[in-house]
Design an enzyme around this catalytic site. Sequence first.
Site, mmCIF file in Angstrom:
data_model
loop_
_atom_site.group_PDB
_atom_site.id
_atom_site.type_symbol
_atom_site.label_atom_id
_atom_site.label_comp_id
_atom_site.label_asym_id
_atom_site.label_seq_id
_atom_site.Cartn_x
_atom_site.Cartn_y
_atom_site.Cartn_z
ATOM 1 N N ARG A 37 0.816 -1.224 0.000
ATOM 2 C CA ARG A 37 0.000 0.000 0.000
ATOM 3 C C ARG A 37 0.847 1.271 0.000
ATOM 4 N NH1 ARG A 37 -5.193 -1.895 3.657
ATOM 5 N NH2 ARG A 37 -6.313 -2.685 1.866
ATOM 6 N N LYS A 197 -20.939 -14.218 2.469
ATOM 7 C CA LYS A 197 -22.249 -13.576 2.601
ATOM 8 C C LYS A 197 -22.863 -13.142 1.280
ATOM 9 C CE LYS A 197 -21.697 -11.865 7.267
ATOM 10 N NZ LYS A 197 -21.096 -10.716 7.923
ATOM 11 N N GLY A 348 -10.541 -8.011 -0.054
ATOM 12 C CA GLY A 348 -9.377 -8.293 0.784
ATOM 13 C C GLY A 348 -8.920 -9.743 0.691
ATOM 14 N N GLY A 371 -14.616 -3.125 0.588
ATOM 15 C CA GLY A 371 -15.974 -2.576 0.513
ATOM 16 C C GLY A 371 -16.105 -1.496 -0.554
HETATM 17 P P1 ADP Z 1 -13.368 -10.785 -0.027
HETATM 18 O O1 ADP Z 1 -12.637 -10.310 1.209
HETATM 19 O O2 ADP Z 1 -12.429 -11.138 -1.142
HETATM 20 O O3 ADP Z 1 -14.483 -9.845 -0.449
HETATM 21 P P2 ADP Z 1 -15.140 -12.435 1.536
HETATM 22 O O4 ADP Z 1 -14.692 -11.735 2.780
HETATM 23 O O5 ADP Z 1 -16.508 -12.186 1.038
HETATM 24 O O6 ADP Z 1 -14.086 -12.180 0.351
HETATM 25 O O7 ADP Z 1 -15.035 -14.013 1.757
HETATM 26 C C1 ADP Z 1 -13.875 -14.639 2.190
HETATM 27 C C2 ADP Z 1 -14.166 -15.688 3.242
HETATM 28 O O8 ADP Z 1 -15.098 -16.641 2.760
HETATM 29 C C3 ADP Z 1 -12.893 -16.444 3.590
HETATM 30 O O9 ADP Z 1 -12.647 -16.295 4.971
HETATM 31 C C4 ADP Z 1 -13.223 -17.885 3.241
HETATM 32 O O10 ADP Z 1 -12.714 -18.828 4.170
HETATM 33 C C5 ADP Z 1 -14.727 -17.893 3.292
HETATM 34 N N1 ADP Z 1 -15.274 -19.006 2.513
HETATM 35 C C6 ADP Z 1 -15.306 -19.162 1.188
HETATM 36 N N2 ADP Z 1 -15.875 -20.337 0.862
HETATM 37 C C7 ADP Z 1 -16.207 -20.946 2.017
HETATM 38 C C8 ADP Z 1 -16.854 -22.183 2.358
HETATM 39 N N3 ADP Z 1 -17.231 -23.044 1.412
HETATM 40 N N4 ADP Z 1 -17.050 -22.451 3.670
HETATM 41 C C9 ADP Z 1 -16.659 -21.588 4.622
HETATM 42 N N5 ADP Z 1 -16.054 -20.415 4.369
HETATM 43 C C10 ADP Z 1 -15.834 -20.094 3.079
HETATM 44 MG MG MG Z 2 -13.076 -10.453 3.317
#
Ligand code: ADP
Ligand code: MG
Length: 393
Positions: A37, A197, A348, A371
């Site tokens: 960063r 989510k 992230g 976000g």
């Molecule tokens: P980003 O930060 O890239 O936007 P998210 O925060 O939405 O991504 O999602 C990441 C999280 O989702 C990780 O901690 C990962 O372990 C979890 N995850 C993804 N697939 C599964 C799954 N099948 N079961 C449990 N956790 C999951």
């Molecule tokens: Mg995340």
Amino acid sequence: MKRSIRDLVGLEGKRILLRTDFNLPMNKVGRITDTTRVVNELPTIRYLVERGAKVIICSHLGRPKGFDFRLSLWPIALILMKYFPGKVQFAHKVIGKEVVEQVASMSNGSILLLENVRFYKEETENDPEFAKHLASLADIYVNDAFGVAHRKHASTFGVARLLPNAIGFLMENEINTIEDAIENPKKPFVAIFGGAKVQDKIKVILNIAKVADAVLIGGAMAYSFLVAQGYTVGQSLISADNVSSASQILDEVNAMGKRIILPIDHIAYNLADKKMKSFETDVLSGDMVGADIGPKTVKLFEEEIAGARQIVWNGPLGKYEDDEFKAGTFKIAKAIARAKAYSIVGGGDSVSAVKQAKCDKLINHISTGGGATLKLMSGETLPGIDVIQEKYI
Ligand code: ADP
Ligand code: MG
């Protein structure tokens, strides 16, 4: 289009308040683990320094409640000193008499890094007095903190209303790249979503589905989609809210005539006996918990990716933090890196997965926001961007 620092003239001797995102990742003992960063911010800082501006840098680090020495920005001042030897000073506060004096003694082309702005609760409250104090330090405000552009804080929003303002190169690049991908997508455009989510991602999935040719869904959120389609998913992570969001998305995406592709097999484990991990299965039932996409799904997704000219990816396709469940995410990262498509990765965890898979150099745009990236991709306005003046044409 927003005014950028390129549009500012007569910078010599001008005091610039530059809001950056120096929220660097740290390990458990508070050591900085990745300086990307800071490196990403160098072009903006250099541009201002080379033009003789007095660059006052303001950032947050973590989520402190009051002063917390573990979240001081001092280690970041040390990093900056390596890049700008002899030009960097550190202020132990953000506002007040001492800081005012330090600013007054700055020479042209020098840098003053202020302490963590979130040591002051007024920052996140967007306190008008605090914003006034910040504004009094500078002649011009520049926002380059894309990662917090969706926050209405004193240093990202309040102060911007009190000074002539502009965006920096990092922010400009993020806005142009993401908006262009959505307004003028290269076709076929394949979007990939994962993570946990669905609810947080309804807007972004629907907005991107409007312009994408196919939407691939993996990760924990896929189970809510599968339930919405009437499949059993065993003990996989789902919730009633997420299932109803998923069926809303399925209805709307189908109505758009777009393809939404869900996993056809899984790597799962048995909830009853956690030791028995990494099963391959087409159907999840009983005590099975889906934790990654299976090999057939990887192949299916790889084929879509290979035919794409543009790819946007957010959200890991499995529990990639566990060695047993990272294969799906890593293979898809590699497929995206190999593809001829213009690729954008945001979020992230997604960015961290791409780096772990050593594919980051082959991705065209790694977004620095979490976000903020999702909001921008959703077509929403971000306060930190909205408040900046339009380019004068
Ligand atoms: P980003 O930060 O890239 O936007 P998210 O925060 O939405 O991504 O999602 C990441 C999280 O989702 C990780 O901690 C990962 O372990 C979890 N995850 C993804 N697939 C599964 C799954 N099948 N079961 C449990 N956790 C999951
Ligand atoms: Mg995340």
